[in-house]
Motif scaffolding. Sequence first.
Motif, short mmCIF file in Angstrom:
data_model
loop_
_atom_site.label_atom_id
_atom_site.label_comp_id
_atom_site.label_asym_id
_atom_site.label_seq_id
_atom_site.Cartn_x
_atom_site.Cartn_y
_atom_site.Cartn_z
N GLY A 1 0.48 3.84 -2.93
CA GLY A 1 0.16 5.22 -2.57
C GLY A 1 1.13 6.21 -3.18
O GLY A 1 0.74 7.30 -3.62
N ILE B 1 -5.50 -5.18 7.49
CA ILE B 1 -6.11 -4.05 6.78
C ILE B 1 -5.62 -2.73 7.37
O ILE B 1 -5.31 -1.77 6.65
N GLY B 2 -5.56 -2.68 8.70
CA GLY B 2 -5.12 -1.47 9.36
C GLY B 2 -3.69 -1.11 9.02
O GLY B 2 -3.38 0.06 8.75
N CYS C 1 -3.64 0.37 5.57
CA CYS C 1 -4.05 1.78 5.60
C CYS C 1 -2.95 2.66 6.17
O CYS C 1 -2.75 3.80 5.72
N ALA D 1 -0.53 3.19 3.35
CA ALA D 1 -1.09 4.12 2.37
C ALA D 1 -1.03 5.55 2.89
O ALA D 1 -0.72 6.48 2.15
N GLY D 2 -1.30 5.72 4.19
CA GLY D 2 -1.27 7.05 4.76
C GLY D 2 0.13 7.64 4.81
O GLY D 2 0.33 8.81 4.46
N CYS E 1 -3.38 12.26 4.55
CA CYS E 1 -2.56 11.06 4.72
C CYS E 1 -2.23 10.81 6.19
O CYS E 1 -2.24 9.67 6.65
N MET F 1 0.82 -1.21 0.00
CA MET F 1 0.00 0.00 0.00
C MET F 1 0.86 1.27 0.00
O MET F 1 0.47 2.28 -0.57
N LEU G 1 -5.29 9.34 7.71
CA LEU G 1 -5.47 7.95 7.29
C LEU G 1 -4.49 7.03 8.01
O LEU G 1 -4.87 5.94 8.47
N SER H 1 -5.61 6.67 11.73
CA SER H 1 -6.82 5.86 11.88
C SER H 1 -6.58 4.42 11.47
O SER H 1 -7.14 3.48 12.07
N GLY H 2 -5.72 4.19 10.46
CA GLY H 2 -5.43 2.83 10.03
C GLY H 2 -4.72 2.04 11.11
O GLY H 2 -5.10 0.90 11.42
#
Length: 389
Positions: A260, A302-303, A306, A309-310, A280, A256, A283, A286-287
Motif C-alpha cells: 500500500g 484477509i481482514g 485489508c 492496506a488501509g 484508507c 499489504m 478500508l 472494515s477490514g
Amino acid sequence: MHVTPLDRTTLLRGRVAIYLLFLLSGMAIGTWTARIPSIKQGLGLSEGELSIALLGIAAGAIAGMQVVGHLIDRYGSVKVMLPMAFAQSVVLVLPAHMPNLAGLAIALFAFGAAHGTLDVAMNANAVEVEQAMDRPIMSSFHAVFSIGGFLGATAGGLLAQASFSPGATFAAVAVVIAALALWAARWALPLTAQAVPPGTEPASGRGGGVLLLGVLAFCCMVGEGAAADWSSVYLSESLGSSDGFAAAAYAAFSVMMTAGRFAGDRLAAWLGPVNLVRACGALAASGLGLALLADHQVAAVIGFGCFGAGLSCIVPQVFSAAGRRDPARAGQALARVSSLGYAGFLTGPVLIGGAAELMGLPRALAIPALLAFFVALTAGALRTTPFTK
C-alpha cells in the motif's frame, strides 16, 4: 521556507538520499530485533528485565523527538539528519557490549534517541524534497523503511545462523549503515529551513491542527502495534488456528502495508491526501471488522491484510500535512506528530491487552477498528489549503 529552483538531477539525488536514510533506519531496527534473544540469553535476563531494558528505546526515542524539532527549524533538516544517520551506526553496536541490565538500558536509550531524532529529521527533509518536486512522494519513503526492517532482520537472522555473535552482527550491519549514510550525505538536497526566532509562537490556529494530526497518527499507530502483537494471538486463541497459520495474519498485514505504501504516492496524486486518508481509514475499519465478525481463519487473514492496506497510507500523509502546515516550524510539528504516533505504537498492545482482560480479545480488537473509523471521519485535518482534496 525558501527553496531555490533545483535541476532534475539534484532533485533525484535528494530523493535517493532520503530513501537511503529510511532504508538504514529500518535496517538498524530490524537487525536489533533479530538479535534480541541472543542479547537476553547472554546477559541472563528474565522477560521482565528485558522489558525494562526495552523501555530504554522508547524513552530515548521520545526524548530525542522533544529536542530535535527546534534544532531542525533553526539549523535545517540536513544538518541534523546526517550526523544522526552516522550516530545510528555507532549506537547499534553498543548493546552487544554491555555487561549488565543497567548498561543495556543506557545503550538502548542512546539507540532510541538516535533513531527518534533521525526519524523526525529525515521526515522533515522528505517533506522538503516532496515540496521541491511538487508531487506526492512521502509514502514511498515509508515503504522503503519497511524494506530496510526486513533486510535488517534477515541479515541478523542469517548471521545468527552462521554463529556470528551479536557484537559481530551489529558491527557488520553498522558498516553498511555508515556507508549508506555517507552516500546520503553526498546526495542530500541542499535545502534548509528558515530559522525561527526564540519565543515565536506558531501561526494562529495551527497549533490545534498539528495536535489533531498527532491524534490521527496515534490512532493509526495503535492499530499497527495491536496488529503486531495480537493478530496471531487472535487467530490462535479465538479462532483455534495452528501457530503456523496464525502467523499468516501479521504476514498479510505487513505485506499489504508495504504494498500500500508503494502505491500510496500515485493514489495521493489521484485522490488527494484528504480523500485518500478517508478511504484508507474506511478500508482499515472494515477490514479489521471483517476479521472479527467473520469467525473464520481465512477471512481473518484477509481482514488483517485489508487492515494493513488501509493503515499503509495514513501516517505518510499525516506527516506530509504536518510538515506543510507551517513550513518555518516543520520540525516542531513533525516532532509532536511523531511523538504521539510513537506513543500510540507503544501503548496500543497494552491497551488491547488490558481491554481483552475485561471483555475478551475479539471485542478489544474492535478498538483499533473504531479508531480507524475515527480517522476516516476526521481526514479533513489533512487539508492544508482550501483546495486540498
